[in-house]
Scaffold this active site. Sequence first.
Site, PDB file in Angstrom:
ATOM      1  N   CYS A 125      52.757 -48.810  -9.640  1.00  0.00           N
ATOM      2  CA  CYS A 125      53.757 -47.874 -10.154  1.00  0.00           C
ATOM      3  C   CYS A 125      53.970 -46.748  -9.154  1.00  0.00           C
ATOM      4  O   CYS A 125      53.045 -46.341  -8.446  1.00  0.00           O
ATOM      5  CB  CYS A 125      53.290 -47.289 -11.475  1.00  0.00           C
ATOM      6  SG  CYS A 125      53.212 -48.513 -12.792  1.00  0.00           S
ATOM      7  N   ARG A 130      50.396 -43.182  -2.835  1.00  0.00           N
ATOM      8  CA  ARG A 130      49.169 -43.755  -3.413  1.00  0.00           C
ATOM      9  C   ARG A 130      48.296 -44.289  -2.285  1.00  0.00           C
ATOM     10  O   ARG A 130      48.251 -45.477  -2.024  1.00  0.00           O
ATOM     11  CB  ARG A 130      49.504 -44.846  -4.434  1.00  0.00           C
ATOM     12  CG  ARG A 130      50.235 -44.301  -5.643  1.00  0.00           C
ATOM     13  CD  ARG A 130      50.431 -45.329  -6.727  1.00  0.00           C
ATOM     14  NE  ARG A 130      49.194 -45.685  -7.418  1.00  0.00           N
ATOM     15  CZ  ARG A 130      49.145 -46.436  -8.518  1.00  0.00           C
ATOM     16  NH1 ARG A 130      50.257 -46.892  -9.051  1.00  0.00           N
ATOM     17  NH2 ARG A 130      47.996 -46.722  -9.082  1.00  0.00           N
ATOM     18  N   ASP A 313      47.247 -41.762 -17.859  1.00  0.00           N
ATOM     19  CA  ASP A 313      48.017 -42.908 -18.346  1.00  0.00           C
ATOM     20  C   ASP A 313      48.528 -42.708 -19.770  1.00  0.00           C
ATOM     21  O   ASP A 313      49.234 -43.571 -20.310  1.00  0.00           O
ATOM     22  CB  ASP A 313      47.182 -44.202 -18.249  1.00  0.00           C
ATOM     23  CG  ASP A 313      46.881 -44.566 -16.799  1.00  0.00           C
ATOM     24  OD1 ASP A 313      47.581 -44.063 -15.903  1.00  0.00           O
ATOM     25  OD2 ASP A 313      45.931 -45.348 -16.570  1.00  0.00           O
TER      26      ASP A 313
HETATM   27  N1  EPU Z   1      43.665 -41.094  -4.027  1.00  0.00           N
HETATM   28  C1  EPU Z   1      43.621 -40.744  -2.697  1.00  0.00           C
HETATM   29  N2  EPU Z   1      43.000 -41.601  -1.826  1.00  0.00           N
HETATM   30  C2  EPU Z   1      42.446 -42.769  -2.227  1.00  0.00           C
HETATM   31  C3  EPU Z   1      42.509 -43.128  -3.583  1.00  0.00           C
HETATM   32  C4  EPU Z   1      43.117 -42.259  -4.469  1.00  0.00           C
HETATM   33  O1  EPU Z   1      44.128 -39.710  -2.300  1.00  0.00           O
HETATM   34  O2  EPU Z   1      41.911 -43.492  -1.388  1.00  0.00           O
HETATM   35  C5  EPU Z   1      44.297 -40.160  -4.980  1.00  0.00           C
HETATM   36  C6  EPU Z   1      45.551 -40.742  -5.615  1.00  0.00           C
HETATM   37  O3  EPU Z   1      46.684 -40.523  -4.815  1.00  0.00           O
HETATM   38  C7  EPU Z   1      45.588 -40.011  -6.963  1.00  0.00           C
HETATM   39  C8  EPU Z   1      44.108 -39.812  -7.291  1.00  0.00           C
HETATM   40  O4  EPU Z   1      43.404 -39.972  -6.076  1.00  0.00           O
HETATM   41  O5  EPU Z   1      46.194 -38.764  -6.796  1.00  0.00           O
HETATM   42  C9  EPU Z   1      43.544 -40.794  -8.309  1.00  0.00           C
HETATM   43  O6  EPU Z   1      43.833 -42.129  -7.916  1.00  0.00           O
HETATM   44  P1  EPU Z   1      42.937 -43.363  -8.407  1.00  0.00           P
HETATM   45  O7  EPU Z   1      42.378 -44.030  -7.220  1.00  0.00           O
HETATM   46  O8  EPU Z   1      41.987 -42.887  -9.457  1.00  0.00           O
HETATM   47  O9  EPU Z   1      44.014 -44.313  -9.072  1.00  0.00           O
HETATM   48  P2  EPU Z   1      44.126 -45.885  -8.971  1.00  0.00           P
HETATM   49  O10 EPU Z   1      42.778 -46.487  -8.893  1.00  0.00           O
HETATM   50  O11 EPU Z   1      45.136 -46.261  -7.966  1.00  0.00           O
HETATM   51  C10 EPU Z   1      43.873 -46.325 -11.529  1.00  0.00           C
HETATM   52  C11 EPU Z   1      44.671 -47.000 -12.591  1.00  0.00           C
HETATM   53  C12 EPU Z   1      45.900 -46.170 -12.927  1.00  0.00           C
HETATM   54  C13 EPU Z   1      45.469 -44.764 -13.337  1.00  0.00           C
HETATM   55  C14 EPU Z   1      44.546 -44.144 -12.284  1.00  0.00           C
HETATM   56  C15 EPU Z   1      43.944 -42.815 -12.727  1.00  0.00           C
HETATM   57  C16 EPU Z   1      44.232 -49.325 -12.194  1.00  0.00           C
HETATM   58  C17 EPU Z   1      44.725 -50.638 -11.715  1.00  0.00           C
HETATM   59  N3  EPU Z   1      45.079 -48.306 -12.116  1.00  0.00           N
HETATM   60  O12 EPU Z   1      44.729 -46.233 -10.390  1.00  0.00           O
HETATM   61  O13 EPU Z   1      46.477 -46.807 -14.045  1.00  0.00           O
HETATM   62  O14 EPU Z   1      46.604 -43.940 -13.495  1.00  0.00           O
HETATM   63  O15 EPU Z   1      43.459 -45.040 -11.988  1.00  0.00           O
HETATM   64  O16 EPU Z   1      43.219 -42.967 -13.903  1.00  0.00           O
HETATM   65  O17 EPU Z   1      43.110 -49.203 -12.659  1.00  0.00           O
HETATM   66  C18 EPU Z   1      48.195 -47.567 -15.423  1.00  0.00           C
HETATM   67  O18 EPU Z   1      47.364 -48.281 -16.017  1.00  0.00           O
HETATM   68  O19 EPU Z   1      49.351 -47.360 -15.872  1.00  0.00           O
HETATM   69  C19 EPU Z   1      47.824 -46.933 -14.185  1.00  0.00           C
HETATM   70  C20 EPU Z   1      48.719 -46.487 -13.330  1.00  0.00           C
END
Ligand code: EPU
Length: 426
Positions: A125, A130, A313
């Site tokens: 999304c 990201r 979320d």
């Molecule tokens: N971030 C960084 N660097 C990284 C990784 C993350 O700067 O290497 C930043 C991101 O830009 C963001 C924050 O850290 O500002 C948190 O990102 P996170 O890594 O926690 O998110 P994600 O793993 O990409 C998962 C869920 C998302 C949910 C987020 C936060 C999955 C597949 N996706 O994403 O879920 O919003 O954690 O809880 O598990 C959804 O289900 O609709 C969804 C988008």
Amino acid sequence: MKDYGDADVEKYVIEGGKALNGEVHISGAKNAAVAILPAVLLSESPCVIENLPDISDVNLILKTMEKLGAKVKKINESTVEIDPSAVNSYIVTKDMSSGMRASSYFLGALLGRMNKAKVAPPGGCDFGVRPIDQHIKGFEAMGAAVSCENDMVVCRAKELNGNYIYLDMVTVGATINIMLAAVKAKGMTVIENAAREPHIVDLANFLNSMGANIMGAGTNVIKIRGVEKLYGTTYHIIPDQIEAGTYMVAAAATRGDVTINNVTPKHLESIIAKLIETGASVYQYDESVRVKMDKRPRRCQVKTMPHPGFPTDMQPQIATLLSIADGDSIVTEGVWDNRFRYVEELKKMGAEIKVEGKRAIITGKESLVSACVKATDLRAGAAMVIAGLMTEGKTTVEDILYIDRGYEDLVEKLTSLGASIRRVSE
Ligand code: EPU
């Protein structure tokens, strides 16, 4: 498994203004499933995964695993048996993963299995930038060389060695990916400032049931002592916190009375707290919660944060509820840079919302008006459905392929609660 092939030309038509009443069953957690499935690649023998949600993200991951050489056998609607023993490819192309965010977990899982991985950069999304810099930092700390070749992220290691890894921000994805790479690395890996989401704990429980040695999942320090081999297991995925929260908010927004079954109430505490602030009555049982609302919601302030904070979320859904609250509310996004794209859609329905950076200032209206709106992403789509349900008249929600990514049987579940919602072709 369902065929989601037509989702890009289908839409939801909702005749809103009806209170939701009754009981609904929550499926297994999407964000646990999309981590646990790639983790099966670390096993020497077949795993049985139960309570898998039948959603497009999960089905895409299963197809990707088949293309890597795994044998996937469907046991029943929510159970699959996966035999990873013949997996010999370490490449996940963009075609295989459709740019899905969770495809990044193949980096950690394949690196852990084969000491190499080549994966198309994850999409997902659109909430602004990201990055995966923290994932890469973790892999490098364990001895992998990470590069970009032909638009693919490539990780290679002679061997993986445990290390101390401090995450610069709380990130679910990096915490999971590092756990996947570390379970079979030599020695101890420590993840400091780790994410604490329920699906992190679920992944750790799954890996431990395969023979891994992970301690501290659910706290901000996770310690992983590498083991040589992991073996097949049977594992039941936790209920989906966000699907549950979405039905809870839908119940409140339609002034209904809904019992949400197959949930872990502990995972819903922040959502329950905010719904109570808006005036809903929430009753908690062992594995269900009941949400009852009989008046216009009260205003409240919400700030999203990593777990145990209010989940990002659930941000679009709670903002939709607050758009008909009695008074002004402020919703602050504490995780993503840009998660207010849905606000323009909600405004088409008469919502009065001003976005200032990471804050949305919501002036509650008595009610919204029906309109034709789009799902700008998965949870934004769920919010549009809630908006349609709580508003008199016919609301159309387009671009529902996003919603298919994360909500199993949405139409069937809402219909059983008394909603009038149909999925129609353009
Ligand atoms: N971030 C960084 N660097 C990284 C990784 C993350 O700067 O290497 C930043 C991101 O830009 C963001 C924050 O850290 O500002 C948190 O990102 P996170 O890594 O926690 O998110 P994600 O793993 O990409 C998962 C869920 C998302 C949910 C987020 C936060 C999955 C597949 N996706 O994403 O879920 O919003 O954690 O809880 O598990 C959804 O289900 O609709 C969804 C988008």
